[in-house]
Write an enzyme that holds these catalytic residues in place. Structure first.
Site, PDB file in Angstrom:
ATOM      1  N   CYS A  65       0.829  -1.215   0.000  1.00  0.00           N
ATOM      2  CA  CYS A  65       0.000   0.000   0.000  1.00  0.00           C
ATOM      3  C   CYS A  65       0.863   1.266   0.000  1.00  0.00           C
ATOM      4  O   CYS A  65       0.490   2.273  -0.608  1.00  0.00           O
ATOM      5  CB  CYS A  65      -0.960   0.016   1.176  1.00  0.00           C
ATOM      6  N   HIS A 316      -1.498   1.189   7.457  1.00  0.00           N
ATOM      7  CA  HIS A 316      -1.948   1.235   6.068  1.00  0.00           C
ATOM      8  C   HIS A 316      -1.748   2.647   5.486  1.00  0.00           C
ATOM      9  O   HIS A 316      -1.969   3.642   6.168  1.00  0.00           O
ATOM     10  CB  HIS A 316      -3.434   0.851   6.017  1.00  0.00           C
TER      11      HIS A 316
END
Ligand SMILES: [Zn+2]
Length: 373
Positions: A65, A316
């Protein structure tokens, strides 16, 4: 002036030699040609993806990510993409490991994609061949510098490589003055991002003022003044020379916890607006060496890389990017419309919220009359 450079390139609140090395590798030869030879018309028109504006998601291969978020900011920086579009692989080396070639291929796929997302497998493999693995969480700012480093070192056409690094180059003087004899020392220096502290800084403007604040070296930090011939107290800091077309502000959200030998996230609030006026942020003395006029110091925010999670190496990443007048959220394979209100939710203030980590600004164009258009 070695100690000053630590402040320049370190995202952490403490010294980071890795990043200093990274920055040093990025050193460009000032005598390189200013222009690139082969001109070709841009064919990347940004009409792909489900919104018809080029926005295409990138599949996550585990913990990619961060890579995806940084890639999307480069892709949506059209100034960057259109320089890369002119890149041609001429080398005899391994094409699979050539970062500019693989990045160009990836952007080309994104431009042509009829799907809402694609799988950037070849590019991830290329990164692996260059020591950037897909099974660990990266630091977005570090990755940004690594990408620039790889592009610069693997482009045979150094004029083209310089066009890319020029997009991001912030030029400063490292300044020192001996407090005993008043002798001044000024060294040319540059950075590809401004690593600004958010501790005790409520807004990005406060962080920038803090970054350009002078500090006084006393006690054990004193060293020899050639004029005085003894160790003396000095004042030191940066004087701004010029700002680039694309300005990367790195909010230093991580600090080393020495007790546990781990990085801790700083969740303080740091507010930012869509418009940034450097001429109002820095005092006249800090701009005394600046070659740009007041109207050339205006910036518009167009990308935010945000992170959720407690540590730099977990959690994330996603990116919010403004295309024309609308904000979009690039969350791996999923691209969705978002709003400035949602982007503002990354200001911080809680361990539980996503926080902005990299802010990318575009210099506002000025009209021939000198006003910002
Ligand atoms: Zn002196």
């Amino acid at each position: 002036m070695g100690s000053v450079l630590v402040r320049t390139n370190s995202n952490l609140q403490e010294e980071s030699s890795t990043k200093n090395q990274l920055s040093n590798h990025l050193n460009m030869n000032e005598s390189d040609e200013k222009t690139c030879g082969d001109f070709q018309e841009n064919t990347w028109l940004y009409r792909s993806g489900r919104f018809g504006n080029g926005a295409v998601g990138l599949h996550n291969f585990g913990v990619t990510c961060c890579i995806n978020s940084v890639l999307q900011t480069f892709y949506m920086t059209k100034e960057f993409a259109h320089i890369l579009e002119r890149f041609q692989f001429l080398g005899t080396g391994e094409k699979e490991a050539n970062t500019p070639h693989q990045l160009r291929n990836l952007f080309d796929m994104m431009q042509r994609s009829k799907e809402p997302n694609i799988r950037p497998r070849a590019f991830i493999n290329c990164l692996k061949k260059n020591g950037i693995n897909d099974y660990i969480q990266h630091d977005a700012e570090e990755l940004f510098l690594k990408f620039l480093n790889l592009l610069n070192s693997q482009m045979q056409n150094q004029a083209l490589a310089k066009e890319i690094t020029d997009l991001y180059t912030i030029r400063v003087y490292e300044y020192q003055q001996c407090l005993q004899c008043s002798a001044e020392l000024k060294n040319d220096s540059y950075m590809y991002s401004l690593p600004v502290s958010i501790v005790n800084c409520r807004t990005v403007e406060d962080s920038l003022i803090h970054f350009f604040d002078f500090e006084t070296l006393t006690g054990r930090n004193m060293y020899l003044c050639k004029n005085c011939n003894v160790d003396t107290e000095k004042t030191q800091g940066f004087l701004l020379k010029s700002l680039p077309p694309i300005l990367n502000l790195n909010l230093k959200r991580y600090s080393i916890d020495r007790r546990w030998f781990r990085t801790m996230k700083i969740s303080n609030t740091c507010e930012f607006a869509e418009h940034l006026d450097f001429s109002k942020v820095l005092s006249a003395d800090k701009l005394s060496e600046c070659t740009e006029k007041q109207n050339e110091l205006q910036y518009e925010l167009f990308a935010v890389v945000a992170h959720s999670g407690y540590s730099a190496f977990y959690g994330h990443y996603y990116a919010c990017i403004k295309i024309h007048t609308k904000w979009y959220k690039f969350d791996d394979s999923h691209v969705s419309e978002t709003s400035w209100k949602d982007v503002r939710n990354t200001f911080g203030g809680s361990y539980y919220c996503s926080t902005a980590y990299m802010l990318l600004y575009r210099k506002c164009p000025t009209s021939p009359s000198g006003t910002v258009s």
